[in-house]
Design an enzyme around this catalytic site. Structure first.
Site, short mmCIF file in Angstrom:
data_model
loop_
_atom_site.label_atom_id
_atom_site.label_comp_id
_atom_site.label_asym_id
_atom_site.label_seq_id
_atom_site.Cartn_x
_atom_site.Cartn_y
_atom_site.Cartn_z
N GLY A 52 0.83 -1.19 0.00
CA GLY A 52 0.00 0.00 0.00
C GLY A 52 0.87 1.24 0.00
CD GLN A 57 3.16 5.71 2.66
OE1 GLN A 57 2.17 5.15 2.19
NE2 GLN A 57 4.18 5.03 3.16
CB CYS A 97 5.31 2.10 7.12
SG CYS A 97 4.70 3.59 6.33
CG LEU A 98 6.53 0.97 0.93
CD1 LEU A 98 5.78 1.22 -0.38
CD2 LEU A 98 7.76 0.11 0.69
CG HIS A 139 -0.52 0.85 7.19
ND1 HIS A 139 0.50 0.41 8.01
CD2 HIS A 139 0.05 1.77 6.36
CE1 HIS A 139 1.62 1.04 7.68
NE2 HIS A 139 1.38 1.87 6.68
CD GLU A 140 -1.16 2.27 2.76
OE1 GLU A 140 -0.81 3.44 2.58
OE2 GLU A 140 -0.36 1.36 3.06
CG HIS A 143 0.06 6.56 5.56
ND1 HIS A 143 1.22 7.08 6.08
CD2 HIS A 143 0.32 5.25 5.31
CE1 HIS A 143 2.14 6.12 6.16
NE2 HIS A 143 1.62 5.00 5.71
ZN ZN Z 1 2.59 3.23 5.66
#
Ligand code: ZN
Length: 180
Positions: A52, A57, A97-98, A139-140, A143
């Site tokens: 995701g 991000q 997480c990226l 999770h997304e 963000h």
């Molecule tokens: Zn993340």
């Protein structure tokens, strides 16, 4: 939609970049730029082997995320202005997480959710997700409200991740110095 964006130049921003803490604004224009942005976000997500990626991000405070809960391009999904509801059940699992490479945090989340969103044409749709899909959406969605997995860290998890978080902080400060 604000400015024109060179989507090819977008890259994943890392913690503690302040854009990751911003509350995002609803997307209002479903235009070619939005479609190119979503395509670029999917590309960055797959390059990073993530499941995701949310707009903040890549430095944009828009309510939009892309995901593929299996990591396979066949499961790619773009969700614009997503809203979660009917959160039920609970499960705990390690999340990465990226924007926080190397960090892993056990997070308790609802195990089943429904999500309403618009597609890239602005058409509303609704889906139900369980387990990993439900987790990725939560999770997304976090963000988009400036919430990160570090906000779920227990004292033990803070200790485990202390060194890597310090390193991310140092990398961010060095990057700021270079671009200054
Ligand atoms: Zn993340």
């Amino acid at each position: 939609m604000p400015k024109t964006i060179d989507v090819e130049k977008l890259s994943i921003v890392h913690y503690p970049h302040p854009v990751l803490r911003k509350a995002c604004q609803p997307v209002e224009q479903f235009d070619d730029q939005l479609r190119r942005l979503a395509a670029r976000m999917l590309e960055l997500m797959h390059l990073g082997r993530g499941v995701g990626l949310a707009a903040p991000q890549v430095g944009l405070t828009w309510r939009l995320f892309v995901c593929s809960h299996t990591g396979e391009p066949g499961d790619d999904l773009v969700l614009v202005n997503p809203e979660l509801f009917d959160l039920t059940g609970v499960g705990e699992r390690e999340e990465g997480c990226l924007s926080l490479p190397g960090v892993s945090v056990p997070v308790r989340r609802a195990s089943s959710v429904r999500i309403q969103a618009c597609d890239l044409e602005g058409n509303p749709f609704e889906r139900e997700g369980t387990d990993l899909a439900a987790r990725v959406w939560q999770h997304e969605h976090d963000h988009l409200d400036g919430r990160l997995i570090v906000d779920y860290m227990s004292e033990a998890s803070k200790i485990i991740n202390r060194r890597i978080l310090k390193q991310l902080q140092a990398d961010y400060e060095n990057g700021q110095k270079k671009s200054a």
